[in-house]
Design a protein around this motif. Structure first.
Motif, short mmCIF file in Angstrom:
data_model
loop_
_atom_site.label_atom_id
_atom_site.label_comp_id
_atom_site.label_asym_id
_atom_site.label_seq_id
_atom_site.Cartn_x
_atom_site.Cartn_y
_atom_site.Cartn_z
N LEU A 1 -15.26 1.43 9.35
CA LEU A 1 -14.08 1.51 8.52
C LEU A 1 -12.86 1.56 9.42
O LEU A 1 -12.73 2.47 10.25
CB LEU A 1 -14.13 2.74 7.62
CG LEU A 1 -12.91 2.99 6.72
CD1 LEU A 1 -12.72 1.85 5.72
CD2 LEU A 1 -13.03 4.33 6.00
N THR A 2 -11.96 0.60 9.28
CA THR A 2 -10.72 0.59 10.04
C THR A 2 -9.55 0.64 9.06
O THR A 2 -9.72 0.46 7.85
CB THR A 2 -10.61 -0.65 10.93
OG1 THR A 2 -10.70 -1.84 10.11
CG2 THR A 2 -11.71 -0.67 11.98
N ALA A 3 -8.36 0.89 9.59
CA ALA A 3 -7.19 1.04 8.72
C ALA A 3 -5.95 0.58 9.45
O ALA A 3 -5.85 0.72 10.68
CB ALA A 3 -7.04 2.50 8.29
N ALA A 4 -5.00 0.03 8.69
CA ALA A 4 -3.73 -0.40 9.26
C ALA A 4 -2.63 -0.18 8.22
O ALA A 4 -2.85 -0.40 7.03
CB ALA A 4 -3.78 -1.87 9.66
N ARG A 5 -1.47 0.22 8.70
CA ARG A 5 -0.35 0.45 7.81
C ARG A 5 0.16 -0.88 7.25
O ARG A 5 0.20 -1.89 7.95
CB ARG A 5 0.78 1.15 8.57
CG ARG A 5 1.78 1.87 7.69
CD ARG A 5 2.90 2.54 8.47
NE ARG A 5 2.53 3.09 9.74
CZ ARG A 5 1.91 4.27 9.92
NH1 ARG A 5 1.59 4.99 8.86
NH2 ARG A 5 1.60 4.70 11.13
N GLY A 6 0.56 -0.87 5.97
CA GLY A 6 1.12 -2.06 5.36
C GLY A 6 0.34 -2.51 4.15
O GLY A 6 -0.67 -1.91 3.77
N ALA A 7 0.82 -3.57 3.52
CA ALA A 7 0.18 -4.12 2.33
C ALA A 7 -0.75 -5.26 2.71
O ALA A 7 -0.53 -5.95 3.70
CB ALA A 7 1.24 -4.62 1.35
N ALA A 8 -1.79 -5.44 1.90
CA ALA A 8 -2.74 -6.54 2.13
C ALA A 8 -2.30 -7.76 1.33
O ALA A 8 -1.85 -7.63 0.19
CB ALA A 8 -4.14 -6.12 1.71
#
Length: 221
Positions: free
Chosen positions: A159-166
């Motif tokens: 599980l990874t995560a990044a700031r912002g909208a997809a």
């Protein structure tokens, strides 16, 4: 760093702590794991740190090549701090530390900020339950001033995560932090939160359910 004390120990652990062992240093890194932040956003995510200490930690981390200042476009915009490649290597370190720390009895009355909440999801997600499938879920953590958007990506066991909208997520999970946290960690059912309107799901609800089912509450040490 001449103005800081060193362990003067050749061990790799001691050398690492010479760089990131000062108070607040690793929490600054935590706040930048999802992407760049302005100073004001960093300060909001670390309310217990004074402006003097936060500014000093940022200078220390810049000197160490862990953090850099740059200009970011939307949605952050303006002058921001972000992790360098060397700083991003601390991702697995913080995940391991968070996993270890989550088994310690909690005594703090504070609330998890968005970045800490997302890191908690990553540290408690069971790789076995994430294996064999992939999905992108946009998490919208709402408050009175707007919402923090984070893209959660499941990719065969990680599980990874990044700031912002997809651009085109499989699903969107939206709600306030006060509701998202108990649902994520099993203290309230997703069905109850959806039925009451406290949470909203757009798109593939099964992906959201599968992601939340992968989060396993830590067993105290």
């Amino acid at each position: 760093m001449p103005d800081r004390r060193s362990y003067d120990d050749p061990c790799g652990i001691a050398r690492a702590l010479d760089v990131v062992g000062e108070r607040w240093a690793l929490l600054v890194v935590r706040e930048l794991l999802l992407g760049p932040k302005r100073y004001t956003d960093l300060a909001r995510g670390l309310p217990g740190s004074s402006p003097t200490v936060l500014s000093q930690r940022l200078r220390d981390l810049e000197e160490a090549g862990i953090v850099t200042r740059t200009t970011a476009g939307p949605p952050v915009g303006g002058r921001v701090y972000e992790l360098t490649g060397r700083g991003r290597e601390l991702d697995d370190v913080l995940l391991a530390l968070g996993r270890w720390g989550s088994r310690t009895v909690q005594t703090s009355a504070g609330q998890l900020g968005t970045d800490a909440f997302v890191l908690a999801l990553r540290t408690t997600a069971d790789p076995a339950r994430l294996a064999g499938w992939s999905a992108r879920v946009e998490l919208r953590v709402e408050d009175g001033a707007g919402s923090d958007r984070v893209v959660l990506t499941v990719d065969d066991g990680r599980l990874t995560a990044a700031r912002g909208a997809a651009a085109s997520p499989d699903a969107v999970l939206a709600g306030t932090a006060a509701v998202l946290r108990p649902v994520a960690f099993g203290r309230r059912s997703l069905d109850d939160a959806l039925a009451s309107g406290d949470l909203r799901v757009e798109g593939d609800a099964a992906a959201v359910r599968r992601l939340l089912a992968a989060v396993v509450a830590p067993v105290p040490a």
